[in-house]
Write an enzyme that holds these catalytic residues in place. Structure first.
Site, PDB file in Angstrom:
ATOM      1  CG  ASP A 291      -0.304 -14.005  -7.877  1.00  5.87           C
ATOM      2  OD1 ASP A 291      -0.167 -14.790  -8.843  1.00  5.87           O
ATOM      3  OD2 ASP A 291      -0.278 -12.767  -7.985  1.00  5.87           O
TER       4      ASP A 291
ATOM      5  CE1 TYR B  58       5.150  -4.390   0.542  1.00  2.00           C
ATOM      6  CE2 TYR B  58       5.876  -2.382   1.632  1.00  2.00           C
ATOM      7  CZ  TYR B  58       4.871  -3.246   1.272  1.00  2.00           C
ATOM      8  OH  TYR B  58       3.589  -2.979   1.656  1.00  2.00           O
TER       9      TYR B  58
ATOM     10  CE  LYS C 227       0.028  -2.483   0.546  1.00  2.00           C
ATOM     11  NZ  LYS C 227       1.351  -1.947   0.208  1.00  2.00           N
TER      12      LYS C 227
HETATM   13  P1  13P Z   1      -0.893  -8.935  -6.999  1.00  2.00           P
HETATM   14  O1  13P Z   1      -0.404  -8.697  -5.586  1.00  2.00           O
HETATM   15  O2  13P Z   1      -2.338  -9.306  -7.013  1.00  2.00           O
HETATM   16  O3  13P Z   1      -0.009  -9.916  -7.711  1.00  2.00           O
HETATM   17  O4  13P Z   1      -0.840  -7.544  -7.767  1.00  2.00           O
HETATM   18  C1  13P Z   1       0.390  -6.913  -7.906  1.00  2.00           C
HETATM   19  C2  13P Z   1       0.354  -5.642  -8.682  1.00  2.00           C
HETATM   20  O5  13P Z   1       1.369  -5.008  -8.792  1.00  2.00           O
HETATM   21  C3  13P Z   1      -0.905  -5.179  -9.292  1.00  2.00           C
HETATM   22  O6  13P Z   1      -0.711  -3.966  -9.996  1.00  2.00           O
HETATM   23 MG    MG Z   2       0.006 -11.201  -9.177  1.00  4.06          MG
HETATM   24 MG    MG Z   3      -3.224 -10.935  -6.108  1.00  2.00          MG
HETATM   25 MG    MG Z   4      -1.111  -8.427  -4.005  1.00  4.77          MG
END
Ligand code: 13P
Ligand code: MG
Ligand code: MG
Ligand code: MG
Ligand code: 13P
Length: 366
Positions: free
Chosen positions: A11, A227, A230
């Site tokens: 991303d 952290y 994810k």
């Molecule tokens: P992403 O991990 O897809 O960037 O999303 C992060 C997020 O905080 C969505 O609410």
């Molecule tokens: Mg994102």
């Molecule tokens: Mg994402």
């Molecule tokens: Mg994500």
């Protein structure tokens, strides 16, 4: 001669908020990969996105963890990030933790699933890309594809699948791994992989050692030492002729299973399988999405893809997922919608605790 399929994703910025990758970023990635095709690093490639994650699906002859292939992907993400910064896209360069490349993308932010194999007479390969979740979100569907006879009829009725499969599981907290055989050690396997935040299926093999599936398990929180997010995962699965049939590989996704991620990476929510076009996690930044692309790998070229969840037979799953989203959303900031505090990507708890510390009193025994 062997063929390698490498899927490297990141991303690097999106519009609006964390919703969708900008086409200009995908065009820049296309330019960099087209160049690598010309210089012979790659044999073929296909670029897609799931939500705000760009997925580079590449075939080549260079084996896994190849420096040139990984550098190609990293360069594509670095160059596209410059555009993301110019456009002030949200989270520009989000998943790039370093701007100096050192050998392969491991530990540098992007997620990676790879497998090298000798092509069969015909070699169907499926690539799954997820957004708004974590690698453990693949545990349930991968288990069902390769170990559940109620999902995969071939485990029972096809002699070439009847021996079962071996699962390589990573303990992402302790950085250890273990291989468990199915059906022999199925209950031990399930005892581990039910803990989706800790034990993650990394690879699946046939009992003769042939690779059947690979999942990206890179966890940004572990990589960065804190952290930072994810890691929205990808997986590669081989189908037919000694592996589960194409239809057996998509069947688990007819169940919108609960995964963690969604809003701020801090909520449980139902998975929603969609076409590439509908992989736009908007409602409460979700619900989490999965896209499935079916290819034939032919002399290291990608024939296809078929957009596997672009099938009205999955409409009911999408409806169910939306209904579950409505139900669980009504819990607001309460568990089990909100993740337990130690698994949240965002938390105000330390600050709240600090502020309230002087007001906490010992409880009377009464
Ligand atoms: P992403 O991990 O897809 O960037 O999303 C992060 C997020 O905080 C969505 O609410
Ligand atoms: Mg994102
Ligand atoms: Mg994402
Ligand atoms: Mg994500
Ligand atoms: P075909 O008879 O169409 O090749 O299908 C075989 C199969 O295994 C379908 O799952």
């Amino acid at each position: 001669m062997k063929t390698t399929v490498s899927v490297i994703k990141a991303d690097i910025g999106s519009v609006s908020g964390h919703c969708v990758s900008h086409p200009a970023l995908m065009e820049k990635c296309d330019e960099v990969l087209a160049n690598a095709l010309e210089t012979g690093i790659l044999e073929d490639y296909y670029i897609t996105r799931c939500g705000d994650d760009i997925d580079l699906i590449m075939t080549h002859r260079n084996g896994e963890l190849n420096e040139e292939v990984h550098k190609t992907a990293y360069d594509a993400f670095i160059q596209a990030t410059e555009i993301a910064r110019d456009l002030k896209l949200y989270g520009a360069g989000q998943d790039l933790l370093s701007d100096t490349f050192s050998g392969n993308v491991k530990g540098m932010g992007p997620g990676c699933a790879e497998m090298e194999f000798k092509e069969r007479r015909s070699d169907p390969v499926i690539v799954y890309c997820m957004d708004k979740t974590e690698p453990g979100a693949f545990n349930l569907p991968i288990f069902k594809i390769f170990a559940d006879p109620f999902n995969t009829a071939g485990l029972v009725i096809d002699p070439s699948l009847h021996d079962g499969f071996s699962f390589e599981v990573f303990d992402v907290m302790e950085h250890k791994k273990v291989v468990l055989d199915c059906p022999e050690e199925m209950y031990d396997l399930l005892a581990l992989i039910g803990s989706t935040g800790r034990y993650v299926i990394k690879r699946v093999f046939k009992k003769n050692g042939e690779i059947a599936a690979a999942v990206s398990t890179d966890k940004l929180n572990m990589l960065a030492g804190e952290y930072v997010g994810k890691d929205d995962p990808v997986a590669i699965v081989r189908a037919q002729s000694g592996f589960p049939a194409n239809g057996e590989c998509v069947e688990p996704f007819a169940f919108p299973h609960m995964v963690s991620g969604w809003m701020r990476g801090s909520h449980n929510g139902p998975m929603m399988p969609t076409s590439q076009e509908e992989a736009n996690p908007i409602r409460f930044d979700g619900p989490p999405r999965v896209v499935g692309l079916g290819f034939q790998v032919t002399d290291a070229k990608l024939v296809g893809p078929v957009d596997l969840f672009d099938d009205p037979a999955f409409d009911e799953t999408r409806r169910q997922s939306a209904n579950i989203a409505t139900y669980i959303r009504r819990h607001g900031p309460f568990e089990p919608h909100r993740l337990p505090s130690e698994e949240m990507e965002y938390t105000s708890l330390p600050g709240v605790m600090e502020k309230l510390e002087p007001r906490f009193e010992d409880m009377d025994d009464d």
